[in-house]
Design an enzyme around this catalytic site. Structure first.
Site, mmCIF file in Angstrom:
data_model
loop_
_atom_site.group_PDB
_atom_site.id
_atom_site.type_symbol
_atom_site.label_atom_id
_atom_site.label_comp_id
_atom_site.label_asym_id
_atom_site.label_seq_id
_atom_site.Cartn_x
_atom_site.Cartn_y
_atom_site.Cartn_z
ATOM 1 N N LYS A 13 37.154 61.954 7.641
ATOM 2 C CA LYS A 13 37.172 60.490 7.773
ATOM 3 C C LYS A 13 36.469 59.811 6.588
ATOM 4 O O LYS A 13 36.981 58.863 6.020
ATOM 5 C CB LYS A 13 36.483 60.048 9.074
ATOM 6 C CG LYS A 13 37.154 60.530 10.344
ATOM 7 C CD LYS A 13 36.506 59.935 11.579
ATOM 8 C CE LYS A 13 35.067 60.329 11.799
ATOM 9 N NZ LYS A 13 34.824 61.764 12.056
ATOM 10 N N ARG A 88 33.723 55.429 18.950
ATOM 11 C CA ARG A 88 33.561 56.842 19.280
ATOM 12 C C ARG A 88 33.534 57.070 20.786
ATOM 13 O O ARG A 88 33.361 58.208 21.229
ATOM 14 C CB ARG A 88 32.251 57.336 18.683
ATOM 15 C CG ARG A 88 32.449 58.253 17.478
ATOM 16 C CD ARG A 88 31.074 58.610 17.005
ATOM 17 N NE ARG A 88 30.999 59.782 16.211
ATOM 18 C CZ ARG A 88 30.831 59.781 14.882
ATOM 19 N NH1 ARG A 88 30.818 58.674 14.214
ATOM 20 N NH2 ARG A 88 30.678 60.923 14.246
ATOM 21 N N ARG A 122 29.942 70.924 3.631
ATOM 22 C CA ARG A 122 29.866 69.524 3.183
ATOM 23 C C ARG A 122 28.511 69.223 2.535
ATOM 24 O O ARG A 122 27.459 69.637 3.014
ATOM 25 C CB ARG A 122 30.071 68.598 4.377
ATOM 26 C CG ARG A 122 29.883 67.124 4.037
ATOM 27 C CD ARG A 122 30.544 66.222 5.022
ATOM 28 N NE ARG A 122 29.982 66.336 6.368
ATOM 29 C CZ ARG A 122 30.525 65.754 7.430
ATOM 30 N NH1 ARG A 122 31.633 65.054 7.312
ATOM 31 N NH2 ARG A 122 29.975 65.888 8.618
ATOM 32 N N ARG A 152 23.456 67.081 4.970
ATOM 33 C CA ARG A 152 22.964 66.276 6.091
ATOM 34 C C ARG A 152 22.264 67.180 7.086
ATOM 35 O O ARG A 152 22.727 68.292 7.344
ATOM 36 C CB ARG A 152 24.150 65.589 6.797
ATOM 37 C CG ARG A 152 24.683 64.400 6.072
ATOM 38 C CD ARG A 152 25.997 63.922 6.625
ATOM 39 N NE ARG A 152 26.093 63.875 8.086
ATOM 40 C CZ ARG A 152 27.117 63.340 8.742
ATOM 41 N NH1 ARG A 152 28.124 62.804 8.069
ATOM 42 N NH2 ARG A 152 27.159 63.346 10.050
ATOM 43 N N ARG A 163 27.816 68.414 18.252
ATOM 44 C CA ARG A 163 28.634 67.294 17.752
ATOM 45 C C ARG A 163 30.092 67.496 18.137
ATOM 46 O O ARG A 163 30.781 66.549 18.490
ATOM 47 C CB ARG A 163 28.481 67.163 16.232
ATOM 48 C CG ARG A 163 27.079 66.695 15.854
ATOM 49 C CD ARG A 163 26.843 66.722 14.378
ATOM 50 N NE ARG A 163 27.729 65.830 13.657
ATOM 51 C CZ ARG A 163 28.082 66.020 12.388
ATOM 52 N NH1 ARG A 163 27.636 67.080 11.718
ATOM 53 N NH2 ARG A 163 28.869 65.166 11.790
HETATM 54 P P1 AMP Z 1 28.984 60.465 11.188
HETATM 55 O O1 AMP Z 1 28.349 60.210 9.864
HETATM 56 O O2 AMP Z 1 30.119 59.534 11.472
HETATM 57 O O3 AMP Z 1 29.345 61.908 11.393
HETATM 58 O O4 AMP Z 1 27.875 60.129 12.301
HETATM 59 C C1 AMP Z 1 26.660 60.838 12.344
HETATM 60 C C2 AMP Z 1 25.934 60.551 13.639
HETATM 61 O O5 AMP Z 1 25.658 59.153 13.760
HETATM 62 C C3 AMP Z 1 26.701 60.899 14.913
HETATM 63 O O6 AMP Z 1 26.580 62.274 15.249
HETATM 64 C C4 AMP Z 1 25.998 59.986 15.924
HETATM 65 O O7 AMP Z 1 24.723 60.489 16.273
HETATM 66 C C5 AMP Z 1 25.772 58.721 15.104
HETATM 67 N N1 AMP Z 1 26.923 57.803 15.189
HETATM 68 C C6 AMP Z 1 27.761 57.423 14.184
HETATM 69 N N2 AMP Z 1 28.695 56.582 14.620
HETATM 70 C C7 AMP Z 1 28.478 56.431 15.947
HETATM 71 C C8 AMP Z 1 29.130 55.702 16.980
HETATM 72 N N3 AMP Z 1 30.218 54.950 16.734
HETATM 73 N N4 AMP Z 1 28.621 55.785 18.235
HETATM 74 C C9 AMP Z 1 27.515 56.493 18.510
HETATM 75 N N5 AMP Z 1 26.874 57.225 17.590
HETATM 76 C C10 AMP Z 1 27.333 57.193 16.304
#
Ligand code: AMP
Length: 207
Positions: A13, A88, A122, A152, A163
């Protein structure tokens, strides 16, 4: 154009959002990047969100819905935006529908057994957030801004399973939700970033 990118962690994404941002000149809005920046800056939002990210759990809906509500009001979103990592949950999807009309949801479909390998490989730039894969990038610094790449914390093996489980339980139901509203474009996400991007562009042209 208002685009949502949907897909499991590691489905690409972030990479696709960057490419679409460059192509269409509309901003990438990544809730993950916004949360990580707040954590680094130790803001009240960052302090409240940190343990969810550390555990691979979702931050409560209300927090992320408020982030998006405020962010899409900013002037640079006038001609559209790319939501990367939001919604999400069904709750977030319904809140988004009440806020603004979304044109298309691009669902990046990647086989579950590829996801772990992609996430472990990554690396990200902590400065400009560009995403790299050790599978095809062999430098240690960002090729855009020169910052040292990092992994990360939540890309480490201990957190990845949580996750993926969270995605299957809370986020995957959004696929059916957007099929019903005829907004979903399913794109096979396992090819190269460039090929996937071409498929996305083609699917946007058909709309
Ligand atoms: P990402 O960078 O999109 O993989 O997001 C990393 C982390 O941020 C996720 O595992 C969640 O803990 C939090 N997070 C990101 N976007 C959301 C969302 N829309 N709703 C809830 N938690 C989020």
């Amino acid at each position: 154009m208002r685009i949502v990118l949907l897909g499991a962690p590691g489905s690409g994404k972030g990479t696709q959002a960057e490419l679409l941002e460059k192509k269409f000149g509309i901003p990438q809005i990544s809730t993950g990047n916004i949360l990580r920046k707040n954590i680094v800056d130790k803001t009240p939002l960052g302090l409240a969100a940190k343990h969810y990210l550390d555990d691979g759990q979702l931050v409560p809906d209300k927090i992320v819905i408020d982030i998006i509500r405020n962010r899409i009001k900013v002037k640079d979103c006038k001609s559209g935006f790319i939501l990367d990592g939001f919604p999400r949950t069904l709750e977030q999807g319904m809140a988004l529908e009440k806020m603004i009309k979304i044109d298309v949801v691009i669902y990046l479909d990647v086989l579950e057994h590829d996801i772990e390998r992609r996430i472990i490989s990554r690396r990200i730039c902590p400065n400009c957030h560009k995403v790299f894969s050790l599978l095809n990038y062999f430098e240690t610094k960002c090729d855009d801004c020169g910052a040292e790449l990092i992994q990360r914390d939540d890309d480490k093996l201990e957190v990845i399973r949580n996750r993926i489980d969270t995605y299957n339980r809370d986020t995957a139901p959004l696929i059916k939700y957007y099929i019903k509203s005829k907004k979903l474009e399913r794109i096979i996400g396992s090819d190269s970033a460039e090929d996937v991007n071409n498929c996305i562009i083609e699917s946007l042209k058909r709309r």
